[in-house]
Design a protein around this motif. Structure first.
Motif, mmCIF file in Angstrom:
data_model
loop_
_atom_site.group_PDB
_atom_site.id
_atom_site.type_symbol
_atom_site.label_atom_id
_atom_site.label_comp_id
_atom_site.label_asym_id
_atom_site.label_seq_id
_atom_site.Cartn_x
_atom_site.Cartn_y
_atom_site.Cartn_z
ATOM 1 N N SER A 8 0.843 -1.182 0.000
ATOM 2 C CA SER A 8 0.000 0.000 0.000
ATOM 3 C C SER A 8 0.881 1.236 0.000
ATOM 4 O O SER A 8 1.730 1.399 0.872
ATOM 5 N N ARG A 9 0.706 2.056 -1.001
ATOM 6 C CA ARG A 9 1.436 3.325 -1.113
ATOM 7 C C ARG A 9 0.493 4.329 -1.742
ATOM 8 O O ARG A 9 -0.486 3.959 -2.388
ATOM 9 N N PRO A 10 0.802 5.592 -1.625
ATOM 10 C CA PRO A 10 -0.049 6.589 -2.291
ATOM 11 C C PRO A 10 -0.029 6.378 -3.810
ATOM 12 O O PRO A 10 0.955 5.888 -4.366
ATOM 13 N N ILE A 11 -1.120 6.746 -4.457
ATOM 14 C CA ILE A 11 -1.170 6.697 -5.916
ATOM 15 C C ILE A 11 -0.084 7.619 -6.453
ATOM 16 O O ILE A 11 0.149 8.699 -5.900
ATOM 17 N N PRO A 12 0.615 7.233 -7.530
ATOM 18 C CA PRO A 12 1.656 8.108 -8.068
ATOM 19 C C PRO A 12 1.115 9.502 -8.370
ATOM 20 O O PRO A 12 -0.011 9.652 -8.825
ATOM 21 N N GLY A 39 4.313 8.147 -17.862
ATOM 22 C CA GLY A 39 5.258 7.653 -16.866
ATOM 23 C C GLY A 39 4.996 6.189 -16.604
ATOM 24 O O GLY A 39 3.843 5.776 -16.409
ATOM 25 N N VAL A 40 6.045 5.359 -16.617
ATOM 26 C CA VAL A 40 5.912 3.941 -16.300
ATOM 27 C C VAL A 40 5.801 3.810 -14.787
ATOM 28 O O VAL A 40 6.596 4.378 -14.040
ATOM 29 N N VAL A 41 4.805 3.056 -14.329
ATOM 30 C CA VAL A 41 4.619 2.823 -12.903
ATOM 31 C C VAL A 41 5.618 1.745 -12.478
ATOM 32 O O VAL A 41 5.590 0.629 -12.988
ATOM 33 N N GLN A 42 6.498 2.119 -11.562
ATOM 34 C CA GLN A 42 7.537 1.210 -11.073
ATOM 35 C C GLN A 42 6.997 0.320 -9.945
ATOM 36 O O GLN A 42 5.915 0.565 -9.417
ATOM 37 N N ALA A 43 7.750 -0.698 -9.553
ATOM 38 C CA ALA A 43 7.332 -1.628 -8.496
ATOM 39 C C ALA A 43 7.042 -0.909 -7.185
ATOM 40 O O ALA A 43 6.150 -1.309 -6.430
ATOM 41 N N LEU A 45 5.746 1.967 -6.993
ATOM 42 C CA LEU A 45 4.676 2.883 -7.378
ATOM 43 C C LEU A 45 5.161 4.289 -7.711
ATOM 44 O O LEU A 45 4.369 5.202 -7.842
ATOM 45 N N SER A 46 6.455 4.460 -7.875
ATOM 46 C CA SER A 46 6.962 5.735 -8.372
ATOM 47 C C SER A 46 6.808 5.731 -9.897
ATOM 48 O O SER A 46 6.494 4.703 -10.493
ATOM 49 N N LEU A 47 7.024 6.887 -10.507
ATOM 50 C CA LEU A 47 6.913 7.004 -11.960
ATOM 51 C C LEU A 47 8.266 7.272 -12.586
ATOM 52 O O LEU A 47 9.050 8.060 -12.078
ATOM 53 N N ARG A 48 8.522 6.573 -13.707
ATOM 54 C CA ARG A 48 9.702 6.837 -14.517
ATOM 55 C C ARG A 48 9.222 7.435 -15.827
ATOM 56 O O ARG A 48 8.421 6.821 -16.537
ATOM 57 N N PRO A 49 9.629 8.663 -16.165
ATOM 58 C CA PRO A 49 9.178 9.276 -17.427
ATOM 59 C C PRO A 49 9.429 8.344 -18.610
ATOM 60 O O PRO A 49 10.465 7.685 -18.689
ATOM 61 N N ASP A 50 8.458 8.298 -19.520
ATOM 62 C CA ASP A 50 8.538 7.373 -20.648
ATOM 63 C C ASP A 50 8.002 8.006 -21.929
ATOM 64 O O ASP A 50 7.243 7.395 -22.661
ATOM 65 N N GLY A 51 8.339 9.252 -22.160
ATOM 66 C CA GLY A 51 7.941 9.882 -23.413
ATOM 67 C C GLY A 51 6.633 10.632 -23.315
ATOM 68 O O GLY A 51 6.164 10.979 -22.234
ATOM 69 N N THR A 52 6.043 10.842 -24.488
ATOM 70 C CA THR A 52 4.806 11.611 -24.562
ATOM 71 C C THR A 52 3.805 10.931 -25.483
ATOM 72 O O THR A 52 4.157 10.099 -26.310
ATOM 73 N N ILE A 53 2.571 11.314 -25.313
ATOM 74 C CA ILE A 53 1.476 10.886 -26.175
ATOM 75 C C ILE A 53 0.736 12.164 -26.549
ATOM 76 O O ILE A 53 0.671 13.096 -25.746
ATOM 77 N N TRP A 54 0.206 12.238 -27.735
ATOM 78 C CA TRP A 54 -0.597 13.383 -28.155
ATOM 79 C C TRP A 54 0.187 14.662 -27.909
ATOM 80 O O TRP A 54 0.132 15.233 -26.813
#
Length: 172
Positions: A8-12, A39-43, A45-54
């Motif tokens: 259980s962790r806060p939502i990214p 952002g890719v959700v890591q194990a 629950l942190s985020l790793r930037p992964d580019g852009t959409i739109w």
């Protein structure tokens, strides 16, 4: 966790709180999309930037359906900073009828696969085992596939006929 333990962790945190589009989760690996940012959700629950959409981040809503991601936005007219994106180039369409653009993306690469017109900003979307995507929006239910021709209206889905056939099958 594969052993049945839960974490259980806060939502990214959203990638950029100034973005106006609603964040959503989609893809494999799981990503958080907000505005144009992914952002890719890591194990942990942190985020790793992964580019852009739109490129402009102007989609309203999005989500996941089967192996695909989807967004709803205004259809491009080629004059904005993103040009015709996510469409493959100049496209002619009837501008007298209001609709929104439903774009289907690869859940792995987030590259657009097709874009179809729909009559709602908040469609209900599902997919069957053969890859047919069904969209329920104002005006009924429609179906199409991820390789559907760009800017072609999806096919009408005869829900009443399907229910009648299912009832007939049970009666036999």
């Amino acid at each position: 966790m594969l052993d049945g333990q839960s974490t259980s962790r806060p939502i990214p945190e959203p990638i950029d709180r100034r973005r106006r589009s609603e964040p959503f989760f989609a893809g494999n690996p799981l990503r958080l999309v907000q505005g144009p940012d992914i952002g890719v959700v890591q194990a942990d629950l942190s985020l790793r930037p992964d580019g852009t959409i739109w490129p402009t981040g102007r989609h309203f809503f999005g989500g996941q359906v089967g192996d695909y991601a989807w967004t709803i936005a205004h259809p491009p007219d080629g004059t904005g900073p993103a040009g015709w994106w996510p469409l493959p180039g100049p496209v002619t369409y009837d501008r007298t009828e209001q609709f929104w653009l439903l774009t289907i993306y690869s859940g792995r690469t987030f590259l657009p696969l097709t874009s179809v017109p729909v009559r709602t900003t908040r469609p209900s979307i599902t997919i069957d085992s053969r890859g047919r995507i069904a969209v329920t929006a104002r005006g009924g239910s429609k179906t199409f596939q991820a390789d559907w021709p760009v800017m072609q209206w999806p096919t009408e889905l005869d829900v009443a006929g399907l229910l009648d056939r299912a009832a007939d099958d049970r009666a036999d």
